[in-house]
Write a protein that holds these residues in place. Structure first.
Motif, PDB file in Angstrom:
ATOM      1  N   ARG A  55       9.021   2.224  12.110  1.00  0.00           N
ATOM      2  CA  ARG A  55      10.456   2.154  11.861  1.00  0.00           C
ATOM      3  C   ARG A  55      10.936   3.445  11.196  1.00  0.00           C
ATOM      4  NH1 ARG A  55      13.374  -1.882  13.073  1.00  0.00           N
ATOM      5  NH2 ARG A  55      11.611  -3.299  13.268  1.00  0.00           N
ATOM      6  N   ALA A  56      10.103   4.000  10.337  1.00  0.00           N
ATOM      7  CA  ALA A  56      10.464   5.250   9.671  1.00  0.00           C
ATOM      8  C   ALA A  56      10.467   6.429  10.641  1.00  0.00           C
ATOM      9  CB  ALA A  56       9.487   5.524   8.527  1.00  0.00           C
ATOM     10  N   GLU A  57       9.555   6.410  11.613  1.00  0.00           N
ATOM     11  CA  GLU A  57       9.429   7.550  12.521  1.00  0.00           C
ATOM     12  C   GLU A  57      10.546   7.618  13.554  1.00  0.00           C
ATOM     13  OE1 GLU A  57       5.600   6.528  14.184  1.00  0.00           O
ATOM     14  OE2 GLU A  57       6.498   5.743  16.030  1.00  0.00           O
ATOM     15  N   GLN A  58      11.265   6.513  13.767  1.00  0.00           N
ATOM     16  CA  GLN A  58      12.248   6.464  14.844  1.00  0.00           C
ATOM     17  C   GLN A  58      13.322   7.539  14.724  1.00  0.00           C
ATOM     18  OE1 GLN A  58      12.302   4.534  17.807  1.00  0.00           O
ATOM     19  NE2 GLN A  58      10.213   4.473  17.019  1.00  0.00           N
ATOM     20  N   PRO A  63       3.804  14.385   7.604  1.00  0.00           N
ATOM     21  CA  PRO A  63       4.405  14.773   6.313  1.00  0.00           C
ATOM     22  C   PRO A  63       5.844  14.291   6.163  1.00  0.00           C
ATOM     23  CG  PRO A  63       3.204  16.623   7.263  1.00  0.00           C
ATOM     24  CD  PRO A  63       3.274  15.560   8.330  1.00  0.00           C
ATOM     25  N   ARG A  64       6.607  14.348   7.241  1.00  0.00           N
ATOM     26  CA  ARG A  64       8.011  13.925   7.174  1.00  0.00           C
ATOM     27  C   ARG A  64       8.122  12.404   7.071  1.00  0.00           C
ATOM     28  NH1 ARG A  64      11.074  16.789  12.024  1.00  0.00           N
ATOM     29  NH2 ARG A  64      12.890  15.882  10.940  1.00  0.00           N
ATOM     30  N   ILE A  65       7.218  11.675   7.750  1.00  0.00           N
ATOM     31  CA  ILE A  65       7.249  10.211   7.664  1.00  0.00           C
ATOM     32  C   ILE A  65       6.884   9.754   6.257  1.00  0.00           C
ATOM     33  CG2 ILE A  65       6.282   8.058   8.550  1.00  0.00           C
ATOM     34  CD1 ILE A  65       5.723   9.541  11.188  1.00  0.00           C
ATOM     35  N   VAL A  66       5.854  10.368   5.677  1.00  0.00           N
ATOM     36  CA  VAL A  66       5.454  10.027   4.309  1.00  0.00           C
ATOM     37  C   VAL A  66       6.613  10.279   3.344  1.00  0.00           C
ATOM     38  CG1 VAL A  66       3.945  10.700   2.392  1.00  0.00           C
ATOM     39  CG2 VAL A  66       2.988  10.357   4.661  1.00  0.00           C
ATOM     40  N   ALA A  67       7.323  11.394   3.540  1.00  0.00           N
ATOM     41  CA  ALA A  67       8.458  11.701   2.673  1.00  0.00           C
ATOM     42  C   ALA A  67       9.552  10.648   2.798  1.00  0.00           C
ATOM     43  CB  ALA A  67       9.005  13.081   3.011  1.00  0.00           C
ATOM     44  N   PRO A  93       0.815  -1.219   0.000  1.00  0.00           N
ATOM     45  CA  PRO A  93       0.000   0.000   0.000  1.00  0.00           C
ATOM     46  C   PRO A  93       0.850   1.271   0.000  1.00  0.00           C
ATOM     47  CG  PRO A  93      -0.790  -1.555   1.654  1.00  0.00           C
ATOM     48  CD  PRO A  93       0.523  -2.080   1.157  1.00  0.00           C
ATOM     49  N   LEU A  94       0.357   2.266  -0.715  1.00  0.00           N
ATOM     50  CA  LEU A  94       0.929   3.606  -0.674  1.00  0.00           C
ATOM     51  C   LEU A  94       0.115   4.418   0.321  1.00  0.00           C
ATOM     52  CD1 LEU A  94       1.699   4.711  -4.363  1.00  0.00           C
ATOM     53  CD2 LEU A  94       3.288   4.730  -2.442  1.00  0.00           C
ATOM     54  N   LEU A  95       0.777   4.979   1.334  1.00  0.00           N
ATOM     55  CA  LEU A  95       0.061   5.749   2.340  1.00  0.00           C
ATOM     56  C   LEU A  95       0.201   7.235   2.079  1.00  0.00           C
ATOM     57  CD1 LEU A  95       0.723   3.923   5.738  1.00  0.00           C
ATOM     58  CD2 LEU A  95      -1.463   4.229   4.585  1.00  0.00           C
ATOM     59  N   THR A  96      -0.931   7.897   1.872  1.00  0.00           N
ATOM     60  CA  THR A  96      -0.937   9.346   1.784  1.00  0.00           C
ATOM     61  C   THR A  96      -0.911   9.918   3.201  1.00  0.00           C
ATOM     62  OG1 THR A  96      -3.351   9.466   1.868  1.00  0.00           O
ATOM     63  CG2 THR A  96      -2.339   9.201  -0.314  1.00  0.00           C
ATOM     64  N   GLU A  97      -0.737  11.226   3.303  1.00  0.00           N
ATOM     65  CA  GLU A  97      -0.758  11.859   4.620  1.00  0.00           C
ATOM     66  C   GLU A  97      -2.109  11.651   5.300  1.00  0.00           C
ATOM     67  OE1 GLU A  97       0.587  15.895   4.752  1.00  0.00           O
ATOM     68  OE2 GLU A  97       2.299  15.505   3.437  1.00  0.00           O
TER      69      GLU A  97
END
Length: 210
Positions: free
Chosen positions: A151-154, A195-199, A70-74
């Motif tokens: 994992r991305a937010e860490q 926004p930063r996690i999506v990026a 899946p692609l997650l939008t904001e």
């Protein structure tokens, strides 16, 4: 048929772990033939496994476009954080069922432990203790979908282990008002980072292997 089922269960577990770890990038196509070759099996059990993951929203079926991560939008990511928050607050309202017995009193071992796995375990324990199977199932699904996001937010959060330790302390002491407040704060911090996690997830950064 038993052999196909057994192989399907094995492939399901392996692919699910890979999805939770972030091995596959958002939007990446998952090719059944490639997986069949990787796991040395026919495409049939692979397809059974993948469509089970479709049912859990960990894989999406784009019909002629095939199966994809899946692609997650904001908007979708905020919705997922909000859904997990609501489920956990509901679990706090219900509280632990008498049959659940004592909660797991093991301490978070050290800051070297994987916070993504520890978060999954804590949130799962909060839901499981209610003895409401539907609620527990919903938390497990949200937990799995959030694993690669966590994992991305860490890399964007400071003191995440201390934050998690505080959540577990509130849970273990059955301080539900404080736990509810801490869970709201926990999720609000992450919603601000969406926004930063999506990026990060979109540009294929190396966050998964840090």
């Amino acid at each position: 048929m038993d052999a196909i089922h057994s192989k399907s269960v094995f492939v399901y577990g392996q692919v699910k772990r890979a999805l939770r770890s972030g091995r596959y990038a958002p939007g990446q196509r998952i090719d059944p033939a490639t997986l069949a070759a990787e796991f040395k099996t026919s495409p049939t059990p692979v397809r059974f496994a993948l469509y089970r993951l479709v049912g859990e929203a960990l894989v999406v079926d784009q019909a002629r476009g095939g199966l994809h991560v899946p692609l997650l939008t904001e908007v979708a990511m905020r919705d997922l954080y909000d859904w997990m928050e609501r489920l956990l607050l509901m679990a706090c309202d219900i509280g632990a069922a008498p049959a659940a017995g004592k909660t797991d009193q093991r301490e978070l071992a050290s800051a070297d432990d994987d916070p993504i796995k520890l978060t999954w375990q804590l949130f799962d324990a909060i839901a499981r203790a209610t003895a409401h199977r539907s609620l527990h199932h919903a938390v497990k699904q949200a937990n799995d979908r959030l694993a690669p996001i966590r994992r991305a937010e860490q890399g964007l959060l400071k003191h995440s282990f201390e934050e998690l330790s505080e959540l577990k302390r509130r849970w273990q002491t059955h301080d539900m008002p404080a736990l509810r407040s801490a869970l709201r704060d926990y999720h609000e911090r992450r919603k601000r980072l969406v926004p930063r996690i999506v990026a990060l997830l979109s540009d294929g950064s190396d966050y998964l292997h840090q």
